[in-house]
Design an enzyme around this catalytic site. Structure first.
Site, PDB file in Angstrom:
ATOM      1  N   LYS A   1       0.825  -1.203   0.000  1.00 52.98           N
ATOM      2  CA  LYS A   1       0.000   0.000   0.000  1.00 52.98           C
ATOM      3  C   LYS A   1       0.860   1.254   0.000  1.00 52.98           C
ATOM      4  O   LYS A   1       0.640   2.184  -0.787  1.00 52.98           O
ATOM      5  CB  LYS A   1      -0.907   0.011   1.231  1.00 52.98           C
ATOM      6  CG  LYS A   1      -1.694   1.303   1.431  1.00 52.98           C
ATOM      7  CD  LYS A   1      -2.502   1.283   2.722  1.00 52.98           C
ATOM      8  CE  LYS A   1      -1.734   1.799   3.900  1.00 52.98           C
ATOM      9  NZ  LYS A   1      -1.685   3.273   3.970  1.00 52.98           N
ATOM     10  N   ASN A   2       1.843   1.293   0.895  1.00 57.07           N
ATOM     11  CA  ASN A   2       2.633   2.503   1.070  1.00 57.07           C
ATOM     12  C   ASN A   2       3.581   2.770  -0.093  1.00 57.07           C
ATOM     13  O   ASN A   2       4.168   3.856  -0.173  1.00 57.07           O
ATOM     14  CB  ASN A   2       3.425   2.439   2.379  1.00 57.07           C
ATOM     15  CG  ASN A   2       2.520   2.513   3.594  1.00 57.07           C
ATOM     16  OD1 ASN A   2       1.442   3.091   3.536  1.00 57.07           O
ATOM     17  ND2 ASN A   2       2.947   1.909   4.685  1.00 57.07           N
TER      18      ASN A   2
ATOM     19  N   CYS B   1      -5.770   8.196   9.100  1.00 58.09           N
ATOM     20  CA  CYS B   1      -5.974   7.669  10.454  1.00 58.09           C
ATOM     21  C   CYS B   1      -5.632   8.730  11.484  1.00 58.09           C
ATOM     22  O   CYS B   1      -4.668   9.484  11.341  1.00 58.09           O
ATOM     23  CB  CYS B   1      -5.079   6.445  10.687  1.00 58.09           C
ATOM     24  SG  CYS B   1      -5.586   4.982   9.805  1.00 58.09           S
TER      25      CYS B   1
ATOM     26  N   ARG C   1       0.680  14.594  12.131  1.00 56.39           N
ATOM     27  CA  ARG C   1       1.011  14.644  10.711  1.00 56.39           C
ATOM     28  C   ARG C   1       1.624  15.976  10.302  1.00 56.39           C
ATOM     29  O   ARG C   1       1.270  16.537   9.274  1.00 56.39           O
ATOM     30  CB  ARG C   1      -0.251  14.407   9.844  1.00 56.39           C
ATOM     31  CG  ARG C   1      -1.054  13.199  10.251  1.00 56.39           C
ATOM     32  CD  ARG C   1      -0.288  11.944   9.961  1.00 56.39           C
ATOM     33  NE  ARG C   1      -1.157  10.791  10.138  1.00 56.39           N
ATOM     34  CZ  ARG C   1      -0.730   9.540  10.112  1.00 56.39           C
ATOM     35  NH1 ARG C   1       0.527   9.287   9.930  1.00 56.39           N
ATOM     36  NH2 ARG C   1      -1.574   8.549  10.281  1.00 56.39           N
TER      37      ARG C   1
ATOM     38  N   ASP D   1       3.972   0.615  12.045  1.00 57.97           N
ATOM     39  CA  ASP D   1       2.797  -0.060  11.491  1.00 57.97           C
ATOM     40  C   ASP D   1       2.648  -1.498  11.985  1.00 57.97           C
ATOM     41  O   ASP D   1       1.653  -2.162  11.665  1.00 57.97           O
ATOM     42  CB  ASP D   1       2.846  -0.054   9.962  1.00 57.97           C
ATOM     43  CG  ASP D   1       2.362   1.263   9.375  1.00 57.97           C
ATOM     44  OD1 ASP D   1       1.854   2.104  10.134  1.00 57.97           O
ATOM     45  OD2 ASP D   1       2.489   1.443   8.148  1.00 57.97           O
TER      46      ASP D   1
ATOM     47  N   ARG E   1      -8.831   0.038   4.193  1.00 61.38           N
ATOM     48  CA  ARG E   1      -7.881   0.972   3.604  1.00 61.38           C
ATOM     49  C   ARG E   1      -6.567   0.298   3.247  1.00 61.38           C
ATOM     50  O   ARG E   1      -5.850   0.768   2.358  1.00 61.38           O
ATOM     51  CB  ARG E   1      -7.594   2.129   4.570  1.00 61.38           C
ATOM     52  CG  ARG E   1      -8.751   3.102   4.764  1.00 61.38           C
ATOM     53  CD  ARG E   1      -8.327   4.271   5.645  1.00 61.38           C
ATOM     54  NE  ARG E   1      -7.092   4.831   5.168  1.00 61.38           N
ATOM     55  CZ  ARG E   1      -6.019   5.064   5.928  1.00 61.38           C
ATOM     56  NH1 ARG E   1      -6.043   4.793   7.215  1.00 61.38           N
ATOM     57  NH2 ARG E   1      -4.917   5.579   5.400  1.00 61.38           N
TER      58      ARG E   1
END
Length: 422
Positions: free
Chosen positions: A17-18, A111, A116, A301, A393
């Site tokens: 995903k990343n 999330c 951030r 993660d 997600r």
């Protein structure tokens, strides 16, 4: 879902995903058609595809492939309603500045696990000559008429997002850019290899010092997304929780070195190949301390999944979260299942219990939601996990893959909960 069955078998992970999200953003820099393969079918990819379409690109999905034609871009704005769904949307900032010389990108969402801050993105791009303003919840940026200019940038922290934005912007800048204290995650390496295949000149891939010689133009390319190390780690924890053996394939095992070492320290037996790992456990789990750090340190993660593992280990452990300040939000939900967890600042003190108890719980974020599902695999009775849009997600066919390993797990018809059949 109902706890109890010992998971066994083999499961293949999807593309990372990343990595996929940043490769999609980078395709905006290429005036032509890019083909990405091994792209996961997850909601974050859908959101990024919509961002690209809003910018004027044409995006066509075929199974696990994406065809992105960015020959003509018609907008330089990534709107709030999309960026708020997924923080990775800010990855279009560097590509838009490199391609169009202007960008307007909403401040990030995703999330709710940290502030951030994008200070490093802004400072780094300003060093390349970008004029930046924050206005009404948006980053408004413009490149001077002379264009982006290579520069020496030292990051205060090896931020993944800042490294990626700087790397992409620097590729089309005049002269040489040096990024010191760059993030080293495998997904950044995947992005760099994609850019090199398209004609970029990048040295120091996979190191903390990345040097970019600017080029005038990138060419269309075909690229396969690397396997998702976090999905792989999640299924390895599932095997460790229930005993296994569980074999996970389709990823670079070297990308999970420290995770594998921690599993071994906890009493798991591992068979490690280049692109696969088998985990089994016959004895009790031993408690070990965890400290999240930028790669190659323990990945943030994987912190939640290991908290679920430590919740039933012998002894006590301390988990220290150094990356995101709010990433213990899901711990309260795990405590509803009987886990003994005490939060003190950015430390979580976890004391193993003999058994967890099934309960209704709610996903608070992507990895926390997955961890609650894993806890439900060994909890006594039925566990219902709500708000699973967070899990969607980042995990493709999560229920189906767990079921293929023997888990008693299903998804309710209204798709908002995981349910159990006992």
């Amino acid at each position: 879902m109902c706890g109890g069955p010992r998971l066994t078998g083999e499961v293949a992970v999807e593309g990372a995903k990343n990595s996929a999200l940043k490769l999609m953003a980078a395709s905006l820099m290429i005036p032509g058609s890019t083909r990405l393969t091994n792209v996961p079918q997850i909601s974050d990819v859908d959101v990024m595809a919509e961002v690209l379409v809003r910018l004027g690109a044409r995006v066509v999905r075929s199974d696990h492939e994406l065809h992105i034609d960015a020959s003509t871009l018609t907008s330089h704005e990534a709107p709030y309603e999309l960026v708020a769904k997924m923080r990775a949307s800010t990855a279009v900032l560097g590509p838009l500045l490199a391609r169009l010389g202007v960008a307007r990108v909403a401040l990030p969402g995703g999330c709710n696990i940290g502030s951030r801050k994008i200070d490093m993105h802004i400072h780094g791009l300003e060093t390349l000559g970008v004029e930046m303003e924050l206005e009404h919840g948006y980053i408004a940026a413009r490149v001077p008429e002379s264009g982006l200019t290579g520069a020496h940038v030292t990051l205060d922290f090896p931020s993944v997002g800042a490294t990626e934005n700087l790397l992409m912007a620097a590729v089309l800048a005049r002269g040489t850019t040096v990024i010191e204290n760059a993030a080293r995650e495998p997904e950044i390496g995947d992005l760099a290899h994609f850019l090199v295949a398209a004609g970029a000149r990048v040295d120091g891939i996979g190191t903390s010092v990345v040097t970019v010689e600017g080029v005038e133009r990138l060419e269309p390319v075909e690229h396969r997304v690397i396997g998702d190390r976090i999905e792989a780690g999640t299924f390895l924890v599932a095997g460790a929780l229930t005993g296994g053996p569980v074999t996970v394939t389709g990823f670079g095992s070297s990308h999970l070195d420290i995770v594998l070492r921690k599993l071994a320290d906890m009493g798991c037996d591992l068979e490690v190949g280049e692109d696969r790992v088998t985990v089994r456990r016959d004895g009790p789990l031993r408690a070990v301390d965890i400290q999240t750090l930028p790669y190659p340190g323990f990945p943030t993660d994987m912190q939640a999944q290991f908290m679920a593992l430590l919740a039933i280990a012998d002894g006590g452990a301390i988990i220290t979260e150094n990356v995101f300040e709010n990433r213990f939000m899901f711990a309260g939900e795990l405590a509803r299942m009987g886990a003994d967890i005490r939060i003190e600042g950015h430390h979580a003190l976890v004391k193993g219990v003999k058994a967890l108890s099934g309960a209704p719980v709610r996903s608070t974020d992507l990895r926390g939601g997955a961890a609650l599902v894993l806890a439900g695999l060994v909890a006594q009775g039925e566990t219902v996990v709500g708000d699973i849009e967070h899990i969607d997600r980042g995990y493709e066919r999560f229920v189906e893959k767990l079921s293929s390993l023997g888990a008693s797990v299903s998804r309710r018809a209204n798709v908002s909960d995981f349910d159990g059949i006992c």
